[in-house]
Design a protein around this motif. Structure first.
Motif, PDB file in Angstrom:
ATOM      1  N   TYR A  42      45.517  45.450  51.976  1.00 31.23           N
ATOM      2  CA  TYR A  42      46.408  45.744  50.793  1.00 31.23           C
ATOM      3  C   TYR A  42      46.798  47.220  50.703  1.00 31.23           C
ATOM      4  CZ  TYR A  42      44.621  41.192  49.058  1.00 31.23           C
ATOM      5  OH  TYR A  42      44.584  39.978  49.240  1.00 31.23           O
ATOM      6  N   GLN A  44      48.328  50.019  47.669  1.00 31.62           N
ATOM      7  CA  GLN A  44      48.531  50.257  46.411  1.00 31.62           C
ATOM      8  C   GLN A  44      49.118  51.308  46.084  1.00 31.62           C
ATOM      9  OE1 GLN A  44      45.188  50.162  43.732  1.00 31.62           O
ATOM     10  NE2 GLN A  44      46.256  49.419  42.037  1.00 31.62           N
ATOM     11  N   GLN A  48      51.141  50.740  40.461  1.00 27.33           N
ATOM     12  CA  GLN A  48      51.458  49.314  40.743  1.00 27.33           C
ATOM     13  C   GLN A  48      50.400  48.555  41.323  1.00 27.33           C
ATOM     14  OE1 GLN A  48      54.599  49.625  44.109  1.00 27.33           O
ATOM     15  NE2 GLN A  48      55.495  51.217  42.947  1.00 27.33           N
ATOM     16  N   PRO A  49      50.564  47.253  41.194  1.00 31.53           N
ATOM     17  CA  PRO A  49      49.610  46.371  41.644  1.00 31.53           C
ATOM     18  C   PRO A  49      49.498  46.398  43.188  1.00 31.53           C
ATOM     19  CG  PRO A  49      51.674  45.013  41.005  1.00 31.53           C
ATOM     20  CD  PRO A  49      51.739  46.329  40.480  1.00 31.53           C
ATOM     21  N   PRO A  50      48.362  46.007  43.584  1.00 29.63           N
ATOM     22  CA  PRO A  50      48.324  46.109  45.189  1.00 29.63           C
ATOM     23  C   PRO A  50      49.369  45.022  45.740  1.00 29.63           C
ATOM     24  CG  PRO A  50      46.244  45.855  44.133  1.00 29.63           C
ATOM     25  CD  PRO A  50      47.115  45.913  43.042  1.00 29.63           C
ATOM     26  N   LEU A  52      50.116  42.841  49.350  1.00 30.07           N
ATOM     27  CA  LEU A  52      49.189  42.290  50.438  1.00 30.07           C
ATOM     28  C   LEU A  52      50.143  42.800  51.677  1.00 30.07           C
ATOM     29  CD1 LEU A  52      47.231  40.252  51.598  1.00 30.07           C
ATOM     30  CD2 LEU A  52      49.050  38.507  51.528  1.00 30.07           C
ATOM     31  N   TYR A  55      47.179  39.266  56.312  1.00 30.91           N
ATOM     32  CA  TYR A  55      46.034  38.307  56.093  1.00 30.91           C
ATOM     33  C   TYR A  55      45.683  37.696  57.556  1.00 30.91           C
ATOM     34  CZ  TYR A  55      50.126  35.258  56.321  1.00 30.91           C
ATOM     35  OH  TYR A  55      51.547  34.475  56.696  1.00 30.91           O
ATOM     36  N   TYR A  93      43.350  49.079  50.848  1.00 32.02           N
ATOM     37  CA  TYR A  93      42.115  48.538  50.696  1.00 32.02           C
ATOM     38  C   TYR A  93      42.017  47.252  51.758  1.00 32.02           C
ATOM     39  CZ  TYR A  93      41.768  50.582  46.050  1.00 32.02           C
ATOM     40  OH  TYR A  93      41.656  51.423  44.918  1.00 32.02           O
ATOM     41  N   GLN A  95      39.843  43.672  52.309  1.00 29.69           N
ATOM     42  CA  GLN A  95      39.244  42.666  51.309  1.00 29.69           C
ATOM     43  C   GLN A  95      38.626  41.233  52.306  1.00 29.69           C
ATOM     44  OE1 GLN A  95      41.162  39.542  49.414  1.00 29.69           O
ATOM     45  NE2 GLN A  95      39.758  39.394  47.570  1.00 29.69           N
ATOM     46  N   ARG A 102      34.261  37.422  46.937  1.00 25.44           N
ATOM     47  CA  ARG A 102      35.092  38.221  47.705  1.00 25.44           C
ATOM     48  C   ARG A 102      34.989  39.762  47.486  1.00 25.44           C
ATOM     49  NH1 ARG A 102      36.007  33.234  49.537  1.00 25.44           N
ATOM     50  NH2 ARG A 102      38.005  32.244  48.999  1.00 25.44           N
ATOM     51  N   PHE A 104      35.854  44.049  48.399  1.00 24.59           N
ATOM     52  CA  PHE A 104      36.802  44.816  48.757  1.00 24.59           C
ATOM     53  C   PHE A 104      36.128  46.147  49.564  1.00 24.59           C
ATOM     54  CE2 PHE A 104      40.909  43.204  47.127  1.00 24.59           C
ATOM     55  CZ  PHE A 104      40.568  42.314  46.229  1.00 24.59           C
ATOM     56  N   GLN A 106      36.078  50.345  49.645  1.00 27.22           N
ATOM     57  CA  GLN A 106      36.387  51.134  48.594  1.00 27.22           C
ATOM     58  C   GLN A 106      37.580  52.048  48.590  1.00 27.22           C
ATOM     59  OE1 GLN A 106      35.009  51.911  51.469  1.00 27.22           O
ATOM     60  NE2 GLN A 106      35.039  54.146  51.897  1.00 27.22           N
TER      61      GLN A 106
ATOM     62  N   LEU B  45      39.028  47.883  43.569  1.00 23.91           N
ATOM     63  CA  LEU B  45      39.595  46.494  43.113  1.00 23.91           C
ATOM     64  C   LEU B  45      38.060  45.828  43.068  1.00 23.91           C
ATOM     65  CD1 LEU B  45      42.294  46.377  45.359  1.00 23.91           C
ATOM     66  CD2 LEU B  45      42.358  46.498  42.830  1.00 23.91           C
ATOM     67  N   TRP B  47      36.745  41.622  42.523  1.00 20.16           N
ATOM     68  CA  TRP B  47      37.236  40.263  42.334  1.00 20.16           C
ATOM     69  C   TRP B  47      36.450  39.819  41.106  1.00 20.16           C
ATOM     70  CZ3 TRP B  47      34.100  35.801  43.257  1.00 20.16           C
ATOM     71  CH2 TRP B  47      35.048  34.644  43.774  1.00 20.16           C
ATOM     72  N   TYR B  94      44.460  42.083  37.010  1.00 17.39           N
ATOM     73  CA  TYR B  94      45.386  41.569  37.551  1.00 17.39           C
ATOM     74  C   TYR B  94      45.476  39.898  37.932  1.00 17.39           C
ATOM     75  CZ  TYR B  94      46.754  46.196  39.027  1.00 17.39           C
ATOM     76  OH  TYR B  94      46.987  47.540  39.083  1.00 17.39           O
ATOM     77  N   TYR B 100      43.100  33.270  49.982  1.00 19.39           N
ATOM     78  CA  TYR B 100      42.663  33.528  51.256  1.00 19.39           C
ATOM     79  C   TYR B 100      44.052  34.779  51.474  1.00 19.39           C
ATOM     80  CZ  TYR B 100      39.581  30.040  52.645  1.00 19.39           C
ATOM     81  OH  TYR B 100      38.485  29.044  52.603  1.00 19.39           O
ATOM     82  N   ASN B 102      45.954  37.622  48.667  1.00 19.85           N
ATOM     83  CA  ASN B 102      46.511  37.362  47.334  1.00 19.85           C
ATOM     84  C   ASN B 102      47.928  37.892  47.624  1.00 19.85           C
ATOM     85  OD1 ASN B 102      43.386  38.106  46.718  1.00 19.85           O
ATOM     86  ND2 ASN B 102      44.266  36.217  45.628  1.00 19.85           N
ATOM     87  N   ASP B 103      49.105  36.913  47.732  1.00 19.06           N
ATOM     88  CA  ASP B 103      50.331  37.529  47.795  1.00 19.06           C
ATOM     89  C   ASP B 103      51.200  37.716  46.730  1.00 19.06           C
ATOM     90  OD1 ASP B 103      51.739  34.172  49.034  1.00 19.06           O
ATOM     91  OD2 ASP B 103      50.768  34.835  47.297  1.00 19.06           O
ATOM     92  N   TRP B 105      51.381  39.287  42.570  1.00 18.75           N
ATOM     93  CA  TRP B 105      50.412  39.918  41.610  1.00 18.75           C
ATOM     94  C   TRP B 105      51.330  40.090  40.479  1.00 18.75           C
ATOM     95  CZ3 TRP B 105      45.587  42.620  42.777  1.00 18.75           C
ATOM     96  CH2 TRP B 105      45.126  42.573  44.069  1.00 18.75           C
ATOM     97  N   GLY B 106      50.489  39.757  39.182  1.00 18.43           N
ATOM     98  CA  GLY B 106      50.927  40.205  37.905  1.00 18.43           C
ATOM     99  C   GLY B 106      51.256  41.840  37.829  1.00 18.43           C
TER     100      GLY B 106
END
Lengths: 112, 115
Positions: A42, A44, A48-50, A52, A55, A93, A95, A102, A104, A106, B45, B47, B94, B100, B102-103, B105-106
């Motif tokens: 990810y 960030q 803002q939110p992270p 992706l 995967y 990050y 994960q 799950r 992550f 640091q 982060l 989870w 969030y 598998y 997380n694509d 996000w809020g």
């Protein structure tokens, strides 16, 4: 719990140069039944939110520029930016989603 | 396009219950897993857990005794409840799609626990 350890904690790279971030898991995240590495990356940016990036360790998410690449297997993984752009300044990050909970890494702060 | 809109109070008193809702548009809540993740100020982060529309859940053991994630398929919403909060629960929370990777996000909800 699977512990994810990223290195370095912070990194300064010149524009146009390569940036490499490492992620190591305390146990394998490679699932033998499907030969997939249960690992994501990810990005960030501040406020803002992270987002992706990857995967299954190396599958690029939609819209991610191809200067980003993900590699590795088992316990050792790498995120590479081949030619750093100004907009790539962020915290990155990794994960694992092989085990529960799950977990992550640091985070690695990438600066210019 | 897929959007996750979070709502809920930004301030919760110690020992009380934190409740957040995530309203999904552009997708059906019945088609995916939905995960909550939090980020304490200046930190990484964490989870919290996930749910499938069928009601199947998986929670972080560190929070399991206090957390509930639920879905309302009629409203296309996912909700998080965290009881008996303390200052350590202060974080940006969030809502995300997937388990598998997380694509989506809020926008995140800053929740401060303080009297």
């Amino acid at each position: 719990d699977i512990v994810m350890t990223q290195s370095p904690d912070s990194l300064a790279v010149s524009l146009g140069e390569r940036a490499t971030i490492n992620c190591k898991s305390s146990q394998t995240v490679l699932e033998s039944s499907d030969n997939k590495n249960y690992l994501g990356w990810y990005q960030q940016k501040p406020g803002q939110p992270p987002k992706l990036l990857f995967y299954w360790a190396s599958t690029r998410a939609s819209g991610v520029p191809d200067r980003f690449s993900g590699s590795g297997s088992g316990t050792d993984f790498t995120l590479t930016i081949s030619s750093l752009q100004a907009e790539d300044v962020a915290v990155y990050y990794c994960q694992q989603y092989y085990g529960s909970p799950r977990t992550f890494g640091q985070g690695t702060k990438l600066e210019i | 396009q897929v959007q996750l809109q979070q709502s809920g109070p930004g301030l919760v008193k110690p020992s009380e219950t934190l409740s957040l809702t995530c309203t999904v548009s552009g997708d059906s809540i019945s088609s995916h897993y939905w995960t909550w993740i939090r980020q304490p100020p200046g930190k990484g982060l964490e989870w919290i857990g996930y749910i499938y529309y069928s009601g199947s859940t998986n929670y972080n053991p560190s929070l399991k005794s206090r957390v509930t994630i639920s879905v309302d398929t009629s409203r296309n919403q996912c909700s998080l409840t965290l009881t008996s909060v303390t200052a350590a629960d202060t974080a940006v929370y969030y809502c995300t799609r997937g388990h598998y990777g997380n694509d989506y996000w809020g926008q995140g909800t800053q929740v401060t626990v303080s009297s």
